[in-house]
Write a protein that holds these residues in place. Structure first.
Motif, PDB file in Angstrom:
ATOM      1  N   GLY A 240      48.848  39.096  51.594  1.00  0.00           N
ATOM      2  CA  GLY A 240      49.532  40.368  51.785  1.00  0.00           C
ATOM      3  C   GLY A 240      48.834  41.540  51.124  1.00  0.00           C
ATOM      4  O   GLY A 240      49.418  42.616  51.012  1.00  0.00           O
ATOM      5  N   GLU A 241      47.588  41.341  50.686  1.00  0.00           N
ATOM      6  CA  GLU A 241      46.843  42.443  50.075  1.00  0.00           C
ATOM      7  C   GLU A 241      45.354  42.275  50.364  1.00  0.00           C
ATOM      8  O   GLU A 241      44.868  41.152  50.532  1.00  0.00           O
ATOM      9  CB  GLU A 241      47.075  42.502  48.576  1.00  0.00           C
ATOM     10  CG  GLU A 241      46.662  41.248  47.839  1.00  0.00           C
ATOM     11  CD  GLU A 241      47.004  41.302  46.360  1.00  0.00           C
ATOM     12  OE1 GLU A 241      46.271  40.695  45.564  1.00  0.00           O
ATOM     13  OE2 GLU A 241      48.011  41.953  46.003  1.00  0.00           O
ATOM     14  N   PRO A 242      44.613  43.391  50.445  1.00  0.00           N
ATOM     15  CA  PRO A 242      43.195  43.308  50.797  1.00  0.00           C
ATOM     16  C   PRO A 242      42.309  43.126  49.572  1.00  0.00           C
ATOM     17  O   PRO A 242      42.625  43.603  48.476  1.00  0.00           O
ATOM     18  CB  PRO A 242      42.934  44.658  51.455  1.00  0.00           C
ATOM     19  CG  PRO A 242      43.860  45.591  50.727  1.00  0.00           C
ATOM     20  CD  PRO A 242      45.095  44.789  50.386  1.00  0.00           C
ATOM     21  N   THR A 243      41.181  42.445  49.776  1.00  0.00           N
ATOM     22  CA  THR A 243      40.138  42.336  48.757  1.00  0.00           C
ATOM     23  C   THR A 243      38.808  42.583  49.451  1.00  0.00           C
ATOM     24  O   THR A 243      38.458  41.871  50.397  1.00  0.00           O
ATOM     25  CB  THR A 243      40.127  40.943  48.107  1.00  0.00           C
ATOM     26  OG1 THR A 243      41.395  40.686  47.486  1.00  0.00           O
ATOM     27  CG2 THR A 243      39.025  40.848  47.058  1.00  0.00           C
ATOM     28  N   SER A 244      38.064  43.594  48.990  1.00  0.00           N
ATOM     29  CA  SER A 244      36.762  43.877  49.594  1.00  0.00           C
ATOM     30  C   SER A 244      35.748  42.826  49.147  1.00  0.00           C
ATOM     31  O   SER A 244      35.940  42.126  48.135  1.00  0.00           O
ATOM     32  CB  SER A 244      36.273  45.267  49.198  1.00  0.00           C
ATOM     33  OG  SER A 244      35.888  45.288  47.833  1.00  0.00           O
ATOM     34  N   LEU A 245      34.648  42.726  49.887  1.00  0.00           N
ATOM     35  CA  LEU A 245      33.586  41.793  49.502  1.00  0.00           C
ATOM     36  C   LEU A 245      33.011  42.164  48.136  1.00  0.00           C
ATOM     37  O   LEU A 245      32.704  41.277  47.320  1.00  0.00           O
ATOM     38  CB  LEU A 245      32.488  41.792  50.559  1.00  0.00           C
ATOM     39  CG  LEU A 245      32.799  41.036  51.853  1.00  0.00           C
ATOM     40  CD1 LEU A 245      31.696  41.277  52.879  1.00  0.00           C
ATOM     41  CD2 LEU A 245      32.962  39.539  51.593  1.00  0.00           C
ATOM     42  N   ASP A 246      32.863  43.449  47.861  1.00  0.00           N
ATOM     43  CA  ASP A 246      32.357  43.853  46.551  1.00  0.00           C
ATOM     44  C   ASP A 246      33.323  43.452  45.443  1.00  0.00           C
ATOM     45  O   ASP A 246      32.911  42.978  44.371  1.00  0.00           O
ATOM     46  CB  ASP A 246      32.118  45.365  46.508  1.00  0.00           C
ATOM     47  CG  ASP A 246      30.830  45.773  47.212  1.00  0.00           C
ATOM     48  OD1 ASP A 246      29.954  44.894  47.405  1.00  0.00           O
ATOM     49  OD2 ASP A 246      30.706  46.954  47.580  1.00  0.00           O
ATOM     50  N   ASP A 247      34.627  43.606  45.677  1.00  0.00           N
ATOM     51  CA  ASP A 247      35.608  43.188  44.669  1.00  0.00           C
ATOM     52  C   ASP A 247      35.641  41.662  44.538  1.00  0.00           C
ATOM     53  O   ASP A 247      35.805  41.140  43.422  1.00  0.00           O
ATOM     54  CB  ASP A 247      36.993  43.711  45.024  1.00  0.00           C
ATOM     55  CG  ASP A 247      37.158  45.198  44.724  1.00  0.00           C
ATOM     56  OD1 ASP A 247      36.345  45.722  43.935  1.00  0.00           O
ATOM     57  OD2 ASP A 247      38.086  45.813  45.263  1.00  0.00           O
ATOM     58  N   LEU A 248      35.489  40.960  45.653  1.00  0.00           N
ATOM     59  CA  LEU A 248      35.440  39.503  45.591  1.00  0.00           C
ATOM     60  C   LEU A 248      34.244  39.059  44.748  1.00  0.00           C
ATOM     61  O   LEU A 248      34.350  38.106  43.954  1.00  0.00           O
ATOM     62  CB  LEU A 248      35.353  38.917  46.999  1.00  0.00           C
ATOM     63  CG  LEU A 248      35.334  37.396  47.098  1.00  0.00           C
ATOM     64  CD1 LEU A 248      36.622  36.791  46.558  1.00  0.00           C
ATOM     65  CD2 LEU A 248      35.112  36.951  48.546  1.00  0.00           C
TER      66      LEU A 248
END
Length: 315
Positions: A240-248
């Protein structure tokens, strides 16, 4: 989860007969474990023990009240590269649904579909179940065709669809195309740089495999309501929430406790930019919400990969 899924005043009722098609896969093994932990016996069907022989249903499926259909042999990359395999995926599912006419119980059939590829990319996420559909690749089109085939079989079964976001966790394939988290962890153990496709800003909705398995378990306790519904039940299942590749990437560095080098490559033409799901309806219908946060889930997955690496015979 409770030891039994029957309400207190229904304990005299016989337990439902549950079948899992694709029980040997990444999600299927976790679903089997969740069912067992809740005291629900389930029949397991795998590629070695198929649910359909030719066009005939395995006799055990004649008596099932619920079926979880988790079987799949394609990924977005495979479907794009080999479109005939995407067609075969849909054909196999239709054959299975036709064979289920032999079951007189009107079973609840739950299909695990794709929350990441069936919605129109021209619309802004988060996507809820009423967001416009518009698959932009062969994988999404195949998954939506499966949903339509399931809905068309409503005369002899009760359809339910769980649109899963990006499922990850212990036991996931680590080859390219099966999920960035497993692939990155394999690369880390091999001493390779991590590949980031595109600018790193694209986001996904990462849900732990145990949370996804518990969503399917929750379906068992809602079988009567799903069977009584006047239309197919479609639910989003994700974090239910986004995670960018950079944040991952940053989360993964925190998990392993050291800097992790990356190399950047152009995005693939069939990849979506941003995808995450509104999961509010799953809470209303199933009483389900994810419980494993990304930091906890990555740590769990990394421990698994380390344990596999340390085994005497490797993987």
């Amino acid at each position: 989860m409770p030891a039994t899924l029957l309400p207190q005043n229904d304990r005299h009722r016989p337990a439902p007969v549950v079948a899992v098609v694709g029980a040997g896969g990444f999600l299927g093994t976790r679903v089997m474990r969740a069912l067992s932990g809740a005291g629900v016996e389930a029949l397991a069907f795998t590629s070695a023990a198929p649910a359909v022989h030719g066009t005939r249903l395995d006799p055990a499926l004649h008596h099932c009240d619920m079926v979880f259909y988790l079987a799949s042999r394609i990924t977005p990359a495979i479907a794009q590269r080999e479109p005939e395999r995407a067609v075969q995926e849909v054909t196999s599912f239709r054959t299975f649904l036709d064979a289920l006419r032999e079951n007189p119980r009107r079973p609840v059939v739950t299909l695990t579909a794709s929350g990441g590829t069936v919605y129109d990319p021209g619309c802004e996420p988060p996507y809820d179940e009423h967001s416009p559909e518009g698959p932009s690749n062969a994988y999404g089109r195949a998954k939506l065709e499966q949903e339509k085939a399931l809905a068309a079989a409503s005369d002899w079964l009760a359809p339910a669809v769980l649109r899963l976001s990006n499922v990850y966790g212990p036991g996931q394939h680590t080859t390219a195309g099966y999920g960035v988290i497993g692939y990155w962890m394999r690369a880390l153990l091999a001493g390779e740089k991590l590949r980031i496709l595109g600018d790193g800003g694209s986001s996904r909705d990462y849900v732990h495999v145990d949370d996804a398995a518990n969503a399917l378990l929750a379906v068992v306790g809602r079988a009567d309501a799903l069977r009584a519904a006047d239309r197919p039940t479609v639910l989003n299942i994700g974090a239910g929430e986004p995670t960018s590749l950079d944040d991952l990437h940053k989360h993964l560095e925190a998990t392993v406790g050291r800097p992790v080098p990356v190399e950047r490559e152009p995005a693939r033409p069939f990849d979506r930019r941003d995808v995450w799901l509104d999961i509010g309806r799953a809470a209303e219908v199933l009483g389900w919400r994810p419980e494993i946060g990304l930091a906890e889930g990555l740590a769990d997955t990394w421990r698994y990969h380390l344990s596999q690496e340390r085994r005497p015979n490797g993987r």
